[in-house]
Write a protein that holds these residues in place. Structure first.
Motif, mmCIF file in Angstrom:
data_model
loop_
_atom_site.group_PDB
_atom_site.id
_atom_site.type_symbol
_atom_site.label_atom_id
_atom_site.label_comp_id
_atom_site.label_asym_id
_atom_site.label_seq_id
_atom_site.Cartn_x
_atom_site.Cartn_y
_atom_site.Cartn_z
ATOM 1 N N ASP A 134 55.074 48.393 37.599
ATOM 2 C CA ASP A 134 54.677 49.438 38.538
ATOM 3 C C ASP A 134 53.268 49.165 39.036
ATOM 4 O OD1 ASP A 134 56.943 51.518 38.453
ATOM 5 O OD2 ASP A 134 56.628 50.952 36.368
ATOM 6 N N GLU A 135 52.402 48.691 38.120
ATOM 7 C CA GLU A 135 51.057 48.304 38.549
ATOM 8 C C GLU A 135 50.631 47.071 37.770
ATOM 9 O OE1 GLU A 135 48.543 51.712 37.734
ATOM 10 O OE2 GLU A 135 48.731 51.463 35.567
ATOM 11 N N VAL A 136 49.852 46.225 38.451
ATOM 12 C CA VAL A 136 49.270 45.067 37.777
ATOM 13 C C VAL A 136 47.757 45.220 37.890
ATOM 14 C CG1 VAL A 136 49.449 43.591 39.836
ATOM 15 C CG2 VAL A 136 49.217 42.550 37.578
ATOM 16 N N LYS A 137 47.084 44.961 36.780
ATOM 17 C CA LYS A 137 45.642 45.257 36.734
ATOM 18 C C LYS A 137 44.908 44.083 36.089
ATOM 19 C CE LYS A 137 44.555 48.077 33.559
ATOM 20 N NZ LYS A 137 44.746 49.286 32.794
ATOM 21 N N TYR A 138 43.988 43.489 36.838
ATOM 22 C CA TYR A 138 43.186 42.391 36.299
ATOM 23 C C TYR A 138 41.798 42.909 35.957
ATOM 24 C CZ TYR A 138 46.629 38.867 37.493
ATOM 25 O OH TYR A 138 47.773 38.112 37.545
ATOM 26 N N VAL A 139 41.376 42.749 34.705
ATOM 27 C CA VAL A 139 39.992 43.035 34.333
ATOM 28 C C VAL A 139 39.164 41.848 34.808
ATOM 29 C CG1 VAL A 139 38.406 43.471 32.428
ATOM 30 C CG2 VAL A 139 40.768 44.332 32.304
ATOM 31 N N ARG A 140 38.115 42.124 35.563
ATOM 32 C CA ARG A 140 37.277 41.046 36.105
ATOM 33 C C ARG A 140 35.825 41.242 35.698
ATOM 34 N NH1 ARG A 140 40.410 36.925 37.056
ATOM 35 N NH2 ARG A 140 41.058 37.966 35.149
ATOM 36 N N ALA A 141 35.259 40.213 35.104
ATOM 37 C CA ALA A 141 33.821 40.187 34.838
ATOM 38 C C ALA A 141 33.131 39.565 36.041
ATOM 39 C CB ALA A 141 33.553 39.376 33.577
ATOM 40 N N TYR A 142 31.805 39.665 36.080
ATOM 41 C CA TYR A 142 31.044 39.084 37.191
ATOM 42 C C TYR A 142 31.384 37.598 37.331
ATOM 43 C CZ TYR A 142 27.213 37.223 39.901
ATOM 44 O OH TYR A 142 26.485 36.565 40.841
ATOM 45 N N GLY A 143 31.736 37.177 38.541
ATOM 46 C CA GLY A 143 31.982 35.760 38.801
ATOM 47 C C GLY A 143 33.422 35.316 38.576
ATOM 48 N N GLN A 144 34.274 36.177 38.001
ATOM 49 C CA GLN A 144 35.676 35.794 37.748
ATOM 50 C C GLN A 144 36.512 35.976 39.013
ATOM 51 O OE1 GLN A 144 36.832 38.193 34.275
ATOM 52 N NE2 GLN A 144 37.636 36.312 33.380
ATOM 53 N N ALA A 145 37.193 34.917 39.404
ATOM 54 C CA ALA A 145 38.021 34.983 40.613
ATOM 55 C C ALA A 145 39.307 35.762 40.341
ATOM 56 C CB ALA A 145 38.351 33.578 41.081
ATOM 57 N N LEU A 146 39.950 36.151 41.437
ATOM 58 C CA LEU A 146 41.244 36.836 41.338
ATOM 59 C C LEU A 146 42.340 35.798 41.535
ATOM 60 C CD1 LEU A 146 42.450 39.713 41.119
ATOM 61 C CD2 LEU A 146 42.450 39.774 43.605
ATOM 62 N N PRO A 147 43.223 35.610 40.544
ATOM 63 C CA PRO A 147 44.270 34.611 40.723
ATOM 64 C C PRO A 147 45.342 35.101 41.695
ATOM 65 C CG PRO A 147 44.587 35.750 38.652
ATOM 66 C CD PRO A 147 43.332 36.308 39.263
ATOM 67 N N GLU A 148 46.152 34.166 42.180
ATOM 68 C CA GLU A 148 47.332 34.566 42.952
ATOM 69 C C GLU A 148 48.370 35.018 41.941
ATOM 70 O OE1 GLU A 148 49.762 32.778 46.629
ATOM 71 O OE2 GLU A 148 47.611 32.540 46.407
ATOM 72 N N THR A 149 48.544 36.312 41.820
ATOM 73 C CA THR A 149 49.350 36.819 40.704
ATOM 74 C C THR A 149 50.833 36.498 40.864
ATOM 75 O OG1 THR A 149 49.840 38.766 39.348
ATOM 76 C CG2 THR A 149 49.680 39.130 41.731
ATOM 77 N N VAL A 150 51.497 36.256 39.728
ATOM 78 C CA VAL A 150 52.948 36.061 39.739
ATOM 79 C C VAL A 150 53.673 37.386 39.497
ATOM 80 C CG1 VAL A 150 52.824 33.664 38.942
ATOM 81 C CG2 VAL A 150 53.047 35.515 37.241
ATOM 82 N N VAL A 151 52.892 38.457 39.263
ATOM 83 C CA VAL A 151 53.499 39.760 38.949
ATOM 84 C C VAL A 151 53.776 40.519 40.240
ATOM 85 C CG1 VAL A 151 53.229 41.935 37.696
ATOM 86 C CG2 VAL A 151 52.206 39.836 36.775
ATOM 87 N N GLU A 152 55.028 40.933 40.411
ATOM 88 C CA GLU A 152 55.382 41.778 41.560
ATOM 89 C C GLU A 152 55.238 43.222 41.142
ATOM 90 O OE1 GLU A 152 58.875 41.438 43.893
ATOM 91 O OE2 GLU A 152 58.694 39.257 43.934
ATOM 92 N N ALA A 153 54.371 43.951 41.850
ATOM 93 C CA ALA A 153 54.062 45.317 41.409
ATOM 94 C C ALA A 153 54.004 46.269 42.593
ATOM 95 C CB ALA A 153 52.720 45.311 40.676
ATOM 96 N N GLY A 154 54.069 47.557 42.263
ATOM 97 C CA GLY A 154 53.929 48.579 43.302
ATOM 98 C C GLY A 154 52.466 48.790 43.675
ATOM 99 N N HIS A 155 51.558 48.524 42.730
ATOM 100 C CA HIS A 155 50.126 48.743 42.942
ATOM 101 C C HIS A 155 49.354 47.586 42.332
ATOM 102 C CE1 HIS A 155 51.033 52.919 44.086
ATOM 103 N NE2 HIS A 155 51.903 52.891 43.080
ATOM 104 N N TYR A 156 48.284 47.166 43.022
ATOM 105 C CA TYR A 156 47.481 46.006 42.602
ATOM 106 C C TYR A 156 46.042 46.466 42.351
ATOM 107 C CZ TYR A 156 51.523 43.356 44.084
ATOM 108 O OH TYR A 156 52.807 42.873 44.207
ATOM 109 N N LEU A 157 45.575 46.320 41.114
ATOM 110 C CA LEU A 157 44.313 46.932 40.693
ATOM 111 C C LEU A 157 43.346 45.915 40.103
ATOM 112 C CD1 LEU A 157 45.957 49.918 38.780
ATOM 113 C CD2 LEU A 157 45.139 49.937 41.128
ATOM 114 N N ILE A 158 42.062 46.114 40.421
ATOM 115 C CA ILE A 158 40.995 45.308 39.819
ATOM 116 C C ILE A 158 40.118 46.253 39.009
ATOM 117 C CG2 ILE A 158 38.926 43.934 40.306
ATOM 118 C CD1 ILE A 158 40.381 43.067 42.921
ATOM 119 N N SER A 159 39.932 45.927 37.737
ATOM 120 C CA SER A 159 39.186 46.790 36.825
ATOM 121 C C SER A 159 37.911 46.079 36.383
ATOM 122 C CB SER A 159 40.069 47.105 35.610
ATOM 123 O OG SER A 159 39.386 47.915 34.696
ATOM 124 N N PRO A 160 36.727 46.587 36.761
ATOM 125 C CA PRO A 160 35.482 45.929 36.344
ATOM 126 C C PRO A 160 35.364 45.921 34.816
ATOM 127 C CG PRO A 160 35.045 47.724 37.901
ATOM 128 C CD PRO A 160 36.486 47.818 37.530
#
Ligand code: SF4
Length: 198
Positions: A134-160
């Motif tokens: 339903d949602e995919v959420k990547y925790v990102r630290a400073y400088g971490q890139a966002l990958p091209e996700t393989v997860v198909e989701a209803g919502h796409y989230l970035i969590s500091p």
């Protein structure tokens, strides 16, 4: 009847993701198949998931009801809950009247039947086994890139990345930039940590 290693059961508000602010019972299952650190993942795991008690379904339902007699949503979390969640637990909790959300690192495929799936990947894309959510959420630290996700989701989230004491300005600004540059991704802050609730 199966037994499950349960770390803790408590009532609180969901503090992150699309369901933020909703009342939930939290069923934290023990153990994880990863050990995230700043060196390996850009942030340290901030959850104690090693300890636990062996409980069967009946005992789990009884503790859930004692924690909140009215709440009908459960967030199954960990550690890594996919190591233990099975059809008996899903069907048994549904039969007791609950709806089930789960938060997984995506490295183990989930059984069917869950009502809300959050995949927060902590492994490389090729190692992700749970590829729908339903949602995919990547925790990102400073400088971490966002990958091209393989997860198909209803919502796409970035969590500091946020250790609970200080949300670094540069981390927040980095994540705002990721959101700006990568529609339809949006920001998800861990509100429970900001509020000092569990
Ligand atoms: S996958 Fe989650 S629970 Fe497991 S070590 Fe990493 S941050 Fe902690």
């Amino acid at each position: 009847m199966n037994h499950y290693q349960v770390n803790e059961i408590f009532f609180s508000l969901q503090g992150e993701g699309v369901r933020t602010g909703t009342p939930n019972l939290f069923l934290r299952l023990s153990k994880c198949n990863l050990a995230c650190t700043v060196e390996t993942h850009g942030f340290d795991c901030d959850t104690e998931f090693e300890s636990g008690r062996e409980l069967n379904l009946e005992e789990i339902v009884s503790e859930l009801q004692a924690s909140s007699p009215t709440c009908d949503w459960i967030v199954v979390t960990g550690g890594e809950p996919a190591l233990q969640v099975d059809r008996e637990l899903i069907d048994g909790l549904h039969a007791a009247g609950y709806k089930l959300a789960i938060e997984t690192n995506g490295s183990v495929e989930l059984p069917p039947g869950l009502d809300w799936v959050t995949v927060s990947p902590k492994v490389a894309e090729h190692a992700i086994r749970q590829r729908s959510a339903d949602e995919v959420k990547y925790v990102r630290a400073y400088g971490q890139a966002l990958p091209e996700t393989v997860v198909e989701a209803g919502h796409y989230l970035i969590s500091p990345a946020f250790d609970g004491t200080r949300l670094e300005r540069r981390t927040l600004e980095w994540c705002l930039r990721l959101v700006e540059e990568n529609p339809p991704w949006r920001l998800s802050v861990q509100v429970h940590k900001l509020l000092g609730i569990r």
